[in-house]
Design an enzyme around this catalytic site. Structure first.
Site, PDB file in Angstrom:
ATOM      1  CG  ASP A 134      -0.247   0.353   2.513  1.00  0.00           C
ATOM      2  OD1 ASP A 134       0.915  -0.215   2.746  1.00  0.00           O
ATOM      3  OD2 ASP A 134      -0.631   1.335   3.243  1.00  0.00           O
ATOM      4  CD  GLU A 135       4.771   2.320   3.049  1.00  0.00           C
ATOM      5  OE1 GLU A 135       5.268   3.306   3.186  1.00  0.00           O
ATOM      6  OE2 GLU A 135       4.546   1.610   4.047  1.00  0.00           O
TER       7      GLU A 135
HETATM    8 MG   LIG Z   1      -0.345   2.607   4.508  1.00  0.00          MG
END
Ligand SMILES: [Mg+2]
Length: 417
Positions: A134-135
């Site tokens: 998620d990054e």
């Molecule tokens: Mg995150």
């Protein structure tokens, strides 16, 4: 002062509220349209995916984790307000938040969503470096011409698209290097859009705690605190030589980070996490001389690959498989990152000697991890080992000869066994 409406993406001048759509979500910053290095981080990613897929959970505290005896992997913001944090033991989280809905992670679903987000980032720039599902870092240098808009506009568009199309929110950090972009994305979560400009960098860091530095854990914090270093201002008082003498290659990095300097490039290719080599023997062996010879050979291979890539590592690992297939691994963290075969071999051999088990073994492996650029590595060898500098010089000389005459030109005695 340049400004941007994060809802309708209008580029503005000195606006508090967007004159075009009326939104109050306007970002203003002197360097807003000049900065190109970004970090995007989804907000409470696993929990947000679960809430999206089950609207009944929307207002409830949700914890993603591995059952009662496990730990919290993600807590939604409702649970965070009650004090629940990532990596907290589940029993503690449930004591703080007894009504929490605990959900086991659905990794394949998160991985699928991650791919969709990645595809959107790929449309902005070819230089995307994911850190986790998620990054990711993005380098948008030179993309303004292609998109007809500066990076800030494209990044606001990206999180808007993630919200509209995937029903998830994310935060953006925009700055002039990776360190600061990562720090920025965390400043105003959730749905943040934070900018750290070049002009304000040193002032911004001044009072901040050094634990902001990604990679400094509790142990690192403690050793810094022992040296009286708690904030970036404390770090600024140290000469580069003093920091390096005390903290090794990390000291070199700290000196630069204290000034907001970080030369690491956003790398589109999956960063290599470790370099390792292993051998399965034809016959199980307990012969220490034979094992030692293999260990040296593997240390040389690992070192060779590290040198070829310009990398060095701070952790040396030894792996052994016993006759009954039971695997033993031991690791040691070095004060200074290394790429030298001699150091890797000596550390692995010391781990072997500490095992208190003499085999027989069917497999032997050795690895180097916690990698960094060779610029941060020890060039002079270990200060506590007066012979190391000399061996290091000899190894570099050997490398030069091999470069010119081929890899078999010099074979150390140990490797001939
Ligand atoms: Mg995150």
């Amino acid at each position: 002062m340049p400004a941007l409406c994060r809802d309708c993406l209008s580029m503005l001048e000195n606006a508090r509220r967007c004159p075009n759509c009326g939104s109050p979500r306007v970002k203003t910053h002197a360097e807003l349209f000049d900065l190109t290095i970004a970090h995007m981080d989804c907000d409470a990613f696993y929990a947000s995916v679960e809430k999206r897929d089950n609207p009944e959970l929307a207002d409830k505290p949700v914890i993603i984790g591995g059952g009662r005896r496990g730990v919290v992997s993600t807590a939604c913001y409702v649970a965070r307000i009650r004090g629940v944090r990532s990596a907290m033991p589940m029993f503690k989280a449930l004591a703080l938040c007894p009504d929490a809905v605990v959900i086991r992670p659905r990794m394949s679903v998160y991985a699928e969503v991650s791919k969709q987000i990645r595809a959107m980032m790929d449309e902005l720039t070819p230089v995307v470096e994911p850190l986790s599902l998620d990054e990711a870092f993005m380098d948008l240098s030179g993309t303004e011409r292609l998109h007809g808009a500066p990076p800030a506009v494209m990044l606001a568009g990206l999180v808007k698209r993630i919200k509209d199309e995937l029903g998830l929110t994310g935060s953006i950090g925009l700055s002039h290097n990776k360190f600061l972009a990562k720090v920025a994305s965390d400043l105003d979560k959730p749905r943040g859009f934070s900018v750290i400009g070049a002009a304000e960098t040193v002032a911004f860091l001044h009072d901040k705690p050094v634990r902001l530095i990604w990679g400094i854990g509790p142990a690192g914090q403690e050793s810094l605190e022992k040296a009286g270093i708690r904030t970036f201002a404390d770090l600024l008082r140290w000469e580069q030589e003093a920091l390096t003498a005390r903290f090794g290659s990390m000291g070199y990095r700290l000196w630069h980070l204290a000034r907001g300097q970080d030369k690491r490039r956003v790398s589109a290719h999956d960063p290599i996490k470790s370099i390792s080599n292993e051998t399965t023997f034809f016959e199980d062996t307990a012969n220490t001389d034979v094992l030692d010879g293999h260990l040296w050979r593997m240390a040389e291979k690992v070192s060779g690959r590290a040198k070829a890539r310009g990398l060095a590592g701070r952790v040396v690992t030894l792996k052994l498989k016993q006759s009954n297939h039971k695997i033993l691994t031991r690791r040691v963290s070095l004060r200074d990152a290394t790429q030298m075969a001699d150091t890797i071999y000596r550390q692995a051999r010391a781990l072997f000697d500490q095992l208190g088990d003499r085999g027989p073994y069917r497999l032997l492996g050795c690895g180097l991890s916690d990698l960094c650029s060779e610029a941060e590595a020890d060039k002079s060898g270990d200060l506590l080992d007066p012979g190391a500098a000399q061996r290091s010089v000899a190894e570099r000389a050997t490398d030069d000869i091999r470069k010119r005459f081929g890899s078999d030109a010099i074979v150390k005695g140990r490797a001939l066994r």
